[in-house]
Write a protein that holds these residues in place. Structure first.
Motif, PDB file in Angstrom:
ATOM      1  N   CYS A  94       1.164   3.686   1.919  1.00 24.20           N
ATOM      2  CA  CYS A  94       1.210   3.697   3.369  1.00 24.20           C
ATOM      3  C   CYS A  94       2.111   3.057   4.186  1.00 24.20           C
ATOM      4  O   CYS A  94       2.728   3.106   4.581  1.00 24.20           O
ATOM      5  CB  CYS A  94      -0.378   3.497   4.680  1.00 24.20           C
ATOM      6  SG  CYS A  94      -0.280   1.604   4.844  1.00 24.20           S
ATOM      7  N   GLU A 130       2.476  -1.100   4.229  1.00 25.85           N
ATOM      8  CA  GLU A 130       1.627  -2.133   4.850  1.00 25.85           C
ATOM      9  C   GLU A 130       1.646  -3.010   3.919  1.00 25.85           C
ATOM     10  O   GLU A 130       0.940  -2.192   2.743  1.00 25.85           O
ATOM     11  CB  GLU A 130       0.056  -2.097   5.014  1.00 25.85           C
ATOM     12  CG  GLU A 130      -0.621  -3.090   6.565  1.00 25.85           C
ATOM     13  CD  GLU A 130       0.355  -2.963   7.022  1.00 25.85           C
ATOM     14  OE1 GLU A 130       1.025  -2.312   7.947  1.00 25.85           O
ATOM     15  OE2 GLU A 130       0.232  -3.967   7.878  1.00 25.85           O
ATOM     16  N   CYS A 152      -4.804   1.673   6.811  1.00 31.13           N
ATOM     17  CA  CYS A 152      -5.412   2.853   6.222  1.00 31.13           C
ATOM     18  C   CYS A 152      -6.450   3.043   5.554  1.00 31.13           C
ATOM     19  O   CYS A 152      -6.879   4.399   5.067  1.00 31.13           O
ATOM     20  CB  CYS A 152      -4.692   2.998   5.732  1.00 31.13           C
ATOM     21  SG  CYS A 152      -4.308   2.717   3.618  1.00 31.13           S
ATOM     22  N   CYS A 209      -6.394  -2.125   2.043  1.00 29.43           N
ATOM     23  CA  CYS A 209      -5.192  -1.837   3.025  1.00 29.43           C
ATOM     24  C   CYS A 209      -6.343  -1.909   4.294  1.00 29.43           C
ATOM     25  O   CYS A 209      -7.110  -1.254   4.737  1.00 29.43           O
ATOM     26  CB  CYS A 209      -4.329  -0.765   2.930  1.00 29.43           C
ATOM     27  SG  CYS A 209      -3.580  -0.674   4.479  1.00 29.43           S
ATOM     28  N   CYS A 233       0.722  -1.147  -0.445  1.00 26.66           N
ATOM     29  CA  CYS A 233       0.065   0.125   0.474  1.00 26.66           C
ATOM     30  C   CYS A 233       0.936   0.688   0.121  1.00 26.66           C
ATOM     31  O   CYS A 233       2.307   1.164   0.354  1.00 26.66           O
ATOM     32  CB  CYS A 233      -0.813  -0.347   1.067  1.00 26.66           C
ATOM     33  SG  CYS A 233      -2.437   1.311   1.015  1.00 26.66           S
TER      34      CYS A 233
END
Ligand SMILES: [Zn+2]
Length: 187
Positions: A159, A161, A172, A169, A157
């Motif tokens: 973010c 992850e 987020c 995800c 992702c």
């Protein structure tokens, strides 16, 4: 001065450094380099001739960004990771800057500690290169790459992850879909 350079670092002539960028101890920025705003260069970072670096780029300790490398905005270079710019270097037969192979690291990508990026390749936006990986080919957007030579084991992702089920995800809430083997974000 609208940016910060520690007194132990050297900035050559004809260098552009953006606002709020911080250049810490024992760095050298070579002539013709362009560094954007809000970047951070850790200790012992070397920026080669004419290198182009976007905004909000973080470069950790002991990284050399050689001529021919382009880092887009929000790229993260982990400590002691390695770029190259010549596939077949010989001390006796130097090629010169025109022959250097280009390396492009796209928006938001992360390169882990001690990873190596063999020159002539493009790392897609938001890709994640694991610590110690050796990248020898182009990397897709959002790809998670591990090992030597680096292989894709999944997707990550924005973010950071890793994405597991349904390309969404849990951390987020962003979600993605596969389009012709390329991961894209859902609107
Ligand atoms: Zn996420």
């Amino acid at each position: 001065m609208i940016y910060f350079v520690h007194e132990s670092s050297y900035i050559d002539n004809d260098v552009v450094i953006g606002e709020a960028t911080k250049i810490w101890h024992f760095c050298h920025v070579h002539k013709g380099a362009r560094i954007g705003s809000k970047c951070s260069l850790g200790q012992n970072v070397n920026i080669g001739d004419n290198v182009v670096i976007g905004n909000n780029v973080k470069i950790q300790n002991n990284v050399s960004v050689y001529e021919g490398v382009i880092l887009e905005d929000y790229v993260f270079c982990g400590p002691s990771m390695v770029f190259t710019n010549d596939l077949t270097p010989r001390s006796m037969f130097p090629k010169g800057a025109e022959a250097f192979k280009k390396t492009l690291v796209k928006y938001g990508a992360t390169i882990g500690a001690n990873a190596t990026i063999v020159c002539g390749n493009t790392i897609g936006k938001w890709a994640m290169i694991a610590a110690g990986a050796v990248v020898t080919n182009d990397v897709a957007d959002y790809a998670l790459m591990v090992g030597v030579p680096a292989k894709q084991i999944g997707w990550v992702c924005q973010c950071g992850e890793p994405l597991r089920n349904n390309y969404s995800c849990k951390f987020c809430g962003r979600s993605y879909y596969l389009d012709n083997q390329q991961l894209k974000e859902k609107d």
